[in-house]
Design a protein around this motif. Structure first.
Motif, PDB file in Angstrom:
ATOM      1  N   SER A  66       9.789 -13.811 -14.916  1.00  0.00           N
ATOM      2  CA  SER A  66       9.190 -14.652 -13.868  1.00  0.00           C
ATOM      3  C   SER A  66       8.187 -13.855 -13.045  1.00  0.00           C
ATOM      4  O   SER A  66       7.137 -14.374 -12.641  1.00  0.00           O
ATOM      5  N   TYR A  67       8.491 -12.593 -12.793  1.00  0.00           N
ATOM      6  CA  TYR A  67       7.562 -11.733 -12.056  1.00  0.00           C
ATOM      7  C   TYR A  67       6.234 -11.618 -12.806  1.00  0.00           C
ATOM      8  O   TYR A  67       5.153 -11.646 -12.197  1.00  0.00           O
ATOM      9  N   PHE A  68       6.310 -11.453 -14.136  1.00  0.00           N
ATOM     10  CA  PHE A  68       5.089 -11.373 -14.939  1.00  0.00           C
ATOM     11  C   PHE A  68       4.262 -12.656 -14.796  1.00  0.00           C
ATOM     12  O   PHE A  68       3.047 -12.603 -14.633  1.00  0.00           O
ATOM     13  N   CYS A  69       4.944 -13.804 -14.916  1.00  0.00           N
ATOM     14  CA  CYS A  69       4.237 -15.087 -14.826  1.00  0.00           C
ATOM     15  C   CYS A  69       3.506 -15.226 -13.492  1.00  0.00           C
ATOM     16  O   CYS A  69       2.400 -15.773 -13.427  1.00  0.00           O
ATOM     17  N   ALA A  70       4.119 -14.735 -12.430  1.00  0.00           N
ATOM     18  CA  ALA A  70       3.548 -14.853 -11.085  1.00  0.00           C
ATOM     19  C   ALA A  70       2.433 -13.850 -10.823  1.00  0.00           C
ATOM     20  O   ALA A  70       1.783 -13.911  -9.772  1.00  0.00           O
ATOM     21  N   GLU A  71       2.195 -12.938 -11.760  1.00  0.00           N
ATOM     22  CA  GLU A  71       1.171 -11.897 -11.640  1.00  0.00           C
ATOM     23  C   GLU A  71       1.414 -11.015 -10.427  1.00  0.00           C
ATOM     24  O   GLU A  71       0.577 -10.870  -9.536  1.00  0.00           O
ATOM     25  N   ARG A  72       2.602 -10.378 -10.447  1.00  0.00           N
ATOM     26  CA  ARG A  72       2.958  -9.431  -9.402  1.00  0.00           C
ATOM     27  C   ARG A  72       3.462  -8.136 -10.031  1.00  0.00           C
ATOM     28  O   ARG A  72       4.175  -8.154 -11.056  1.00  0.00           O
ATOM     29  N   ALA A  73       3.086  -7.005  -9.434  1.00  0.00           N
ATOM     30  CA  ALA A  73       3.528  -5.700  -9.926  1.00  0.00           C
ATOM     31  C   ALA A  73       5.049  -5.600  -9.830  1.00  0.00           C
ATOM     32  O   ALA A  73       5.667  -6.169  -8.923  1.00  0.00           O
ATOM     33  N   VAL A  74       5.645  -4.846 -10.754  1.00  0.00           N
ATOM     34  CA  VAL A  74       7.100  -4.731 -10.841  1.00  0.00           C
ATOM     35  C   VAL A  74       7.547  -3.310 -10.525  1.00  0.00           C
ATOM     36  O   VAL A  74       6.984  -2.340 -11.050  1.00  0.00           O
ATOM     37  N   LEU A  75       8.541  -3.199  -9.675  1.00  0.00           N
ATOM     38  CA  LEU A  75       9.270  -1.942  -9.446  1.00  0.00           C
ATOM     39  C   LEU A  75      10.657  -2.146 -10.041  1.00  0.00           C
ATOM     40  O   LEU A  75      11.429  -2.967  -9.543  1.00  0.00           O
ATOM     41  N   LEU A  76      10.965  -1.424 -11.106  1.00  0.00           N
ATOM     42  CA  LEU A  76      12.194  -1.656 -11.858  1.00  0.00           C
ATOM     43  C   LEU A  76      13.044  -0.397 -11.904  1.00  0.00           C
ATOM     44  O   LEU A  76      12.576   0.670 -12.320  1.00  0.00           O
ATOM     45  N   ALA A  77      14.299  -0.522 -11.473  1.00  0.00           N
ATOM     46  CA  ALA A  77      15.279   0.552 -11.615  1.00  0.00           C
ATOM     47  C   ALA A  77      16.212   0.156 -12.753  1.00  0.00           C
ATOM     48  O   ALA A  77      17.065  -0.721 -12.589  1.00  0.00           O
ATOM     49  N   ALA A  78      16.047   0.779 -13.914  1.00  0.00           N
ATOM     50  CA  ALA A  78      16.825   0.399 -15.095  1.00  0.00           C
ATOM     51  C   ALA A  78      16.815   1.546 -16.090  1.00  0.00           C
ATOM     52  O   ALA A  78      15.891   2.367 -16.109  1.00  0.00           O
ATOM     53  N   PRO A  79      17.849   1.628 -16.948  1.00  0.00           N
ATOM     54  CA  PRO A  79      17.869   2.668 -17.981  1.00  0.00           C
ATOM     55  C   PRO A  79      16.667   2.547 -18.912  1.00  0.00           C
ATOM     56  O   PRO A  79      16.165   1.441 -19.157  1.00  0.00           O
ATOM     57  N   ALA A  80      16.229   3.674 -19.453  1.00  0.00           N
ATOM     58  CA  ALA A  80      15.037   3.691 -20.305  1.00  0.00           C
ATOM     59  C   ALA A  80      15.197   2.827 -21.541  1.00  0.00           C
ATOM     60  O   ALA A  80      14.225   2.254 -22.039  1.00  0.00           O
ATOM     61  N   GLU A  81      16.445   2.699 -22.053  1.00  0.00           N
ATOM     62  CA  GLU A  81      16.656   1.937 -23.283  1.00  0.00           C
ATOM     63  C   GLU A  81      16.682   0.433 -23.051  1.00  0.00           C
ATOM     64  O   GLU A  81      16.677  -0.353 -24.010  1.00  0.00           O
ATOM     65  N   ASN A  82      16.709  -0.005 -21.798  1.00  0.00           N
ATOM     66  CA  ASN A  82      16.740  -1.431 -21.513  1.00  0.00           C
ATOM     67  C   ASN A  82      15.417  -2.063 -21.914  1.00  0.00           C
ATOM     68  O   ASN A  82      14.344  -1.494 -21.702  1.00  0.00           O
ATOM     69  N   LEU A  83      15.487  -3.275 -22.492  1.00  0.00           N
ATOM     70  CA  LEU A  83      14.275  -3.941 -22.977  1.00  0.00           C
ATOM     71  C   LEU A  83      13.258  -4.148 -21.859  1.00  0.00           C
ATOM     72  O   LEU A  83      12.052  -3.958 -22.063  1.00  0.00           O
ATOM     73  N   VAL A 120       7.410 -18.499  -3.550  1.00  0.00           N
ATOM     74  CA  VAL A 120       8.269 -17.368  -3.174  1.00  0.00           C
ATOM     75  C   VAL A 120       7.751 -16.087  -3.826  1.00  0.00           C
ATOM     76  O   VAL A 120       7.567 -15.055  -3.162  1.00  0.00           O
ATOM     77  N   LEU A 121       7.519 -16.152  -5.123  1.00  0.00           N
ATOM     78  CA  LEU A 121       7.043 -14.970  -5.845  1.00  0.00           C
ATOM     79  C   LEU A 121       5.645 -14.563  -5.378  1.00  0.00           C
ATOM     80  O   LEU A 121       5.338 -13.364  -5.295  1.00  0.00           O
ATOM     81  N   ALA A 122       4.798 -15.540  -5.065  1.00  0.00           N
ATOM     82  CA  ALA A 122       3.443 -15.238  -4.606  1.00  0.00           C
ATOM     83  C   ALA A 122       3.436 -14.519  -3.267  1.00  0.00           C
ATOM     84  O   ALA A 122       2.480 -13.806  -2.939  1.00  0.00           O
ATOM     85  N   THR A 123       4.501 -14.689  -2.479  1.00  0.00           N
ATOM     86  CA  THR A 123       4.598 -14.038  -1.171  1.00  0.00           C
ATOM     87  C   THR A 123       4.751 -12.526  -1.296  1.00  0.00           C
ATOM     88  O   THR A 123       4.489 -11.782  -0.350  1.00  0.00           O
ATOM     89  N   SER A 124       5.153 -12.063  -2.465  1.00  0.00           N
ATOM     90  CA  SER A 124       5.391 -10.631  -2.660  1.00  0.00           C
ATOM     91  C   SER A 124       4.098  -9.881  -2.947  1.00  0.00           C
ATOM     92  O   SER A 124       3.133 -10.432  -3.477  1.00  0.00           O
ATOM     93  N   ASP A 125       4.098  -8.602  -2.590  1.00  0.00           N
ATOM     94  CA  ASP A 125       3.083  -7.661  -3.068  1.00  0.00           C
ATOM     95  C   ASP A 125       3.636  -6.868  -4.241  1.00  0.00           C
ATOM     96  O   ASP A 125       2.901  -6.526  -5.169  1.00  0.00           O
ATOM     97  N   VAL A 126       4.933  -6.573  -4.188  1.00  0.00           N
ATOM     98  CA  VAL A 126       5.634  -5.874  -5.278  1.00  0.00           C
ATOM     99  C   VAL A 126       6.966  -6.584  -5.488  1.00  0.00           C
ATOM    100  O   VAL A 126       7.689  -6.860  -4.520  1.00  0.00           O
ATOM    101  N   THR A 127       7.293  -6.878  -6.732  1.00  0.00           N
ATOM    102  CA  THR A 127       8.590  -7.467  -7.060  1.00  0.00           C
ATOM    103  C   THR A 127       9.540  -6.373  -7.521  1.00  0.00           C
ATOM    104  O   THR A 127       9.115  -5.369  -8.099  1.00  0.00           O
ATOM    105  N   VAL A 128      10.835  -6.584  -7.278  1.00  0.00           N
ATOM    106  CA  VAL A 128      11.835  -5.551  -7.522  1.00  0.00           C
ATOM    107  C   VAL A 128      12.950  -6.108  -8.405  1.00  0.00           C
ATOM    108  O   VAL A 128      13.397  -7.244  -8.231  1.00  0.00           O
ATOM    109  N   ALA A 129      13.402  -5.289  -9.359  1.00  0.00           N
ATOM    110  CA  ALA A 129      14.567  -5.637 -10.174  1.00  0.00           C
ATOM    111  C   ALA A 129      15.376  -4.369 -10.407  1.00  0.00           C
ATOM    112  O   ALA A 129      14.827  -3.266 -10.444  1.00  0.00           O
TER     113      ALA A 129
END
Length: 405
Positions: free
Chosen positions: A310-327, A284-293
């Protein structure tokens, strides 16, 4: 030791820990809520598993209703009693419990004390703070008062714990204000299951079965709950229509919103699928070009989206919408594993999505950086070493408590 690992959600990396602990000779029972429909790890024994590992799903007599606060509250109480019964029957040396609604956790703490087990509170998020913020937003002063009650309960659970594990130092700062013994707080960041998720080709059986092997795919995989923003996924699908798909493999209250938007606006590139079996997750993760959270602003300080690991393990780029202070934001930015935007910056989110869509080098470099971070930080043997240190502390704390009682 005889250990009960209780993870309400049954997430993959907690199961990873249970397997590693059992391989070291501990007798480990991994308990979870059988009625929770969120993402699950491999919650069954295989021929390669150590003999000391077992799994126990705890059920309720009726379906769990997250949409009704009143029904949910009674179900949480009933669930806590179910886990408490399991503890009293197993009589483990140590209980570690996380991802658990506050009132259920109260029963688990009490049963641990009654059975003379050390108790470790594994803080995946601050449930009481989340409830306070969400109910205050929905119900005003009444919601704030209810939230105060849950904070009172959670503070009491912290005080009764022999040790506390938090997943980020920002959580530790909050926890230290809630306890008198600061030394019982340990930070162990979440990790991805490198043993289960490896980089695979995009053109795989799962992708071909769903007709996704030859398209550009943004992928969101995991629960879509109140602390996430489904509208961002709708907006993304509209923005890339004709150029890419937005695949959402999910369950949760946000999925209904996506279904309505897809039908209303005829968004045919918004592809909605139920959560897939864990064995299919690498494909499932390999099917992506970009993963989103995504994570909402008010959730940024009490929750960390674990799907990013999990996105990191699958070696896929991440698009993340989250506050700057989030880990998760800090890790993605620091390691160049993708692009991070503020969750209220819709225009920035869409710009970043297009940048990842159009820039092959950026996308590949981000994917490689995320995988490198996973390889350097997600060794479960080192993680388990740290947990065993916590367990030793908790056992000593229990023995000292017994000696003065």
């Amino acid at each position: 030791m005889k250990i009960l690992v209780h993870d309400y959600a049954g997430h993959p990396f907690q199961v990873d820990l249970s397997r590693e602990l059992a391989s070291r000779g501990h007798q480990v029972t991994h308990a979870y809520f059988h009625g929770d429909h969120g993402p699950k790890g491999r919650l069954h024994r295989s021929s390669s598993d150590p003999v000391g590992l077992s799994f126990q799903g705890v059920s309720l007599p009726r379906p769990y209703d997250k949409a009704s606060f009143v029904k949910r509250r009674f179900d949480d109480v009933a669930y806590g009693k179910g886990v408490a019964h399991l503890i009293l029957s197993l009589r483990p040396d140590l209980v570690i419990s996380g991802n658990t609604p506050t009132e259920a956790q109260s029963a688990i703490v009490k049963a641990s004390r009654t059975s003379d087990a050390s108790f470790v509170f594994w803080v995946q998020d601050f449930y009481s703070i989340a409830v306070s913020k969400l109910l205050r937003k929905k119900m005003g002063a009444v919601g704030s008062a209810i939230g105060g009650y849950y904070r009172f309960l959670e503070r009491g659970q912290f005080a009764s714990s022999d040790a506390i594990v938090v997943i980020t130092d920002s959580f530790a700062d909050v926890a230290k204000n809630w306890v008198t013994r600061k030394d019982k707080i340990f930070t162990i960041e979440n990790w991805g299951t490198l043993n289960e998720i490896a980089p695979l080709p995009k053109n795989n059986d799962w992708a071909r079965h769903h007709g996704l092997a030859d398209t550009f795919n943004f992928l969101y995989s995991g629960t879509l709950a109140l602390k996430h923003n489904p509208q961002l996924l709708v907006d993304l699908a509209k923005e890339v229509k004709g150029r890419a798909n937005v695949i959402v493999v999910s369950q949760g209250v946000g999925v209904a919103q996506l279904e309505r938007a897809k039908q209303k606006d005829s968004i045919d590139n918004l592809i909605l699928l139920p959560l897939q079996p864990f064995a299919d997750l690498p494909n499932v993760l390999a099917t992506s070009d970009v993963t989103v959270a995504t994570i909402e602003p008010e959730a940024g300080m009490f929750s960390v989206p674990s799907k990013v690991q999990s996105y990191f393990c699958a070696e896929r780029a991440v698009l993340l919408a989250a506050p700057a202070e989030n880990l998760a934001s800090q890790v993605v930015r620091k390691n160049g594993a993708g692009l991070v935007v503020d969750p209220i910056d819709k225009a920035g989110f869409l710009r970043s999505a297009l940048q990842l869509l159009e820039d092959d080098a950026l996308r590949v470099g981000a994917a490689e950086s995320g995988r490198k971070f996973a390889l350097n930080n997600y060794d479960v043997t080192r993680v388990a070493d740290r947990f065993e240190t916590v367990f030793q502390y908790a056992i000593r704390a229990r023995d000292a408590r017994k000696g003065t009682s």
